[in-house]
Write a protein that holds these residues in place. Structure first.
Motif, PDB file in Angstrom:
ATOM      1  N   HIS A   1     -11.975  -1.061 -38.019  1.00 21.27           N
ATOM      2  CA  HIS A   1     -11.784  -2.426 -38.517  1.00 21.27           C
ATOM      3  C   HIS A   1     -12.586  -3.448 -37.704  1.00 21.27           C
ATOM      4  O   HIS A   1     -12.255  -4.641 -37.681  1.00 21.27           O
TER       5      HIS A   1
ATOM      6  N   HIS B   1     -14.970  -6.265 -36.896  1.00 23.68           N
ATOM      7  CA  HIS B   1     -15.482  -7.338 -37.742  1.00 23.68           C
ATOM      8  C   HIS B   1     -16.957  -7.630 -37.431  1.00 23.68           C
ATOM      9  O   HIS B   1     -17.482  -8.686 -37.771  1.00 23.68           O
TER      10      HIS B   1
ATOM     11  N   TYR C   1      -3.932  -5.771 -47.242  1.00 26.76           N
ATOM     12  CA  TYR C   1      -2.914  -5.769 -46.187  1.00 26.76           C
ATOM     13  C   TYR C   1      -1.665  -5.066 -46.712  1.00 26.76           C
ATOM     14  O   TYR C   1      -1.381  -5.112 -47.915  1.00 26.76           O
TER      15      TYR C   1
ATOM     16  N   HIS D   1      -6.463  -6.069 -34.270  1.00 26.12           N
ATOM     17  CA  HIS D   1      -7.707  -6.400 -34.976  1.00 26.12           C
ATOM     18  C   HIS D   1      -8.901  -6.475 -34.023  1.00 26.12           C
ATOM     19  O   HIS D   1      -8.841  -7.243 -33.054  1.00 26.12           O
TER      20      HIS D   1
ATOM     21  N   GLU E   1      -4.312  -2.272 -44.376  1.00 32.93           N
ATOM     22  CA  GLU E   1      -4.111  -3.011 -43.129  1.00 32.93           C
ATOM     23  C   GLU E   1      -2.610  -3.064 -42.839  1.00 32.93           C
ATOM     24  O   GLU E   1      -1.928  -4.061 -43.112  1.00 32.93           O
TER      25      GLU E   1
ATOM     26  N   TYR F   1      -5.370   1.875 -41.721  1.00 36.52           N
ATOM     27  CA  TYR F   1      -6.805   1.799 -42.059  1.00 36.52           C
ATOM     28  C   TYR F   1      -7.425   3.176 -42.320  1.00 36.52           C
ATOM     29  O   TYR F   1      -8.563   3.426 -41.948  1.00 36.52           O
TER      30      TYR F   1
HETATM   31 ZN   LIG Z   1      -8.009  -7.368 -41.142  1.00 31.01          ZN
END
Ligand SMILES: [Zn+2]
Length: 453
Positions: A117, A119, A406, A226, A377, A399
């Protein structure tokens, strides 16, 4: 002299009996490992934030896909793949797992693909694609990269399969407190908060893969948080990438695989600087290092798995007039895209989605170590509830195999907000999940746990 010999024999016999116990407990495993650098060669959009305005500008460090191929004493095989990407679609997961299953003759239920996950990884086909202002050429690059990534993962698993060698496996949970519940603590107040609110799950699930000569072949570790420290334009695995790098530096020749847990509502706070991403990465690596150097639980050489997909209902979708109002107010951006798309469906007479048909759940048992893996999520409340029921030693993965949205607990669904409601728009779903999602998921996990006990 006589006493010395007797004492020596007693020591030897105690040593042999201890060695035998250890050997008999963890004997029979074979593991193979492989890694592939999956950093995009061409500039591409980075995934996870709707606020970015341009494509990538080089790499902070490479992005990795890694695979561990396991074989138990009876020859039952399984494969765990971990990727430095924000998420994969259902189709992506099924395509890759089906092909690995076909080429290695292991059942689909024995293959897991977990996304870190991060970003700061590339946008993949069919995952949150409507939140980025993509041009046609960007879309083509995303489709091309996604296809290449699928092929790379299949090749990676075959390499790991060929690398099988006898090992001992050990498991244990460590602890790291870098996660902060982002629903119950305000990010803007983080520097002045005296106490942080939960719920949390600070566990650092760790599996040690040691060769018969005692070398650390691989380490698998997870955390529920996260990877959103960074939001710039360079490729990176975020704190999870730095943690993997740190462990591979600490133990040269070892592959360190990170898996994301139930981190849907957990953030690393404070955030937004590279030194912070490094700090959290090193801190997590230190938690793993401690576990590796303490007594861990040896895992017997037996593997069991059980898997299912369930249909998750969606609540009533907004009406056409409500959507037109939302579209007008948004004016642009992903809310505009989302509402325009649904308006298009209404006007074409196409029914809006009423449910998500294939929500994936898998449970594994590695010689007594239970791993519960879930798609989407997953929010931390699931880990808390699963541990209350099945004990603190279980490992929880989120995930996995499909990141479709989510997955709120019933409480978060009622409260609403991003994880409970509006994030569905980023994922292109017409409405929030229907009530009952939590009990539906927990009840299916219960069936699967019964099946492997
Ligand atoms: Zn997320």
């Amino acid at each position: 002299m006589k006493t010395t010999i007797i004492v020596s024999l007693m020591v030897l016999s105690a040593f042999l009996s201890q060695a035998n116990t250890r050997k008999s407990i963890s004997e029979g495993w074979k593991v193979g490992v492989a890694k592939a650098d999956i950093t995009p060669k061409n500039p591409m959009w980075l995934a996870g934030y709707a606020s970015r305005t341009k494509v990538s500008e080089g790499a902070m460090h490479p992005l990795w896909a890694k695979c561990l191929f396991f074989q138990d004493a009876k020859g039952n095989s399984s494969a765990l793949l971990t990727l430095d990407v924000v998420g994969i679609s259902s189709e992506f997961g099924i395509d890759v797992r089906t092909e690995i299953s076909r080429k290695t003759s292991i059942p689909l239920s024995n293959i897991l693909i977990n996304c870190s996950h991060t970003h700061s990884g590339p946008v993949l086909d069919q995952v949150l694609t409507s939140i980025y202002p993509l041009k046609e050429s960007d879309k083509k690059e995303i489709v091309k990269y996604s296809k290449w990534l699928k092929e790379t993962l299949i090749e990676l698993s075959l390499r790991a399969h060929k690398d099988l060698e006898p090992v001992n496996l050990y498991a244990k949970n460590g602890v790291s407190r870098i996660q902060v519940n982002r629903r119950t603590n305000q990010e803007k107040d983080i520097d002045v908060l005296k106490e942080l609110n939960g719920p949390n799950d600070f566990a650092v699930p760790t599996i040690k893969v040691e060769t018969n000569k005692g070398n650390l072949k691989a380490v698998v570790f997870g955390y529920a948080c996260h990877p959103t420290v960074l939001s710039g334009y360079q490729w990176s695995g975020d704190y999870a990438g730095f943690a993997q790098l740190e462990l591979e530096k600490l133990y040269p020749g070892t592959a360190a695989l990170f898996f994301q847990g139930a981190g849907g509502d957990q953030n690393p706070l404070p955030r937004r600087t590279i030194p912070l991403a490094k700090q959290y990465g090193k801190s997590l690596a230190a938690a793993v290092e401690r576990v590796l150097n303490e007594e861990m639980t040896p895992l017997a050489g037996s593997f069991k798995s059980s898997a299912a997909t369930i249909e998750l209902g969606l609540s009533a979708a907004p009406s056409l007039s409500e959507l037109k109002q939302i579209q007008k107010e948004a004016g642009q951006g992903y809310i505009y895209e989302w509402s325009s798309n649904l308006i298009g469906q209404y006007e074409a007479g196409k029914p809006l989605l009423r449910n998500y048909p294939n929500y994936p759940i898998q449970v594994w048992d590695f010689g007594g170590q239970k791993i519960i893996s879930l798609g989407g999520e997953i929010t931390i409340g699931y880990a808390v509830k699963l541990k209350e029921k099945y004990g603190d030693q279980i490992f929880v993965m989120g995930y996995t195999n499909d990141v479709m949205g989510y997955i709120p607990t019933e409480l978060i669904l009622e409260e609403g907000g991003y994880e409970g409601d509006t994030s569905q728009r980023a994922y292109g779903l017409p409405s929030k999940w229907a009530a009952g999602i939590e009990s539906q998921i927990l009840s299916k996990i219960n069936d699967l746990m019964d099946a492997i006990n």
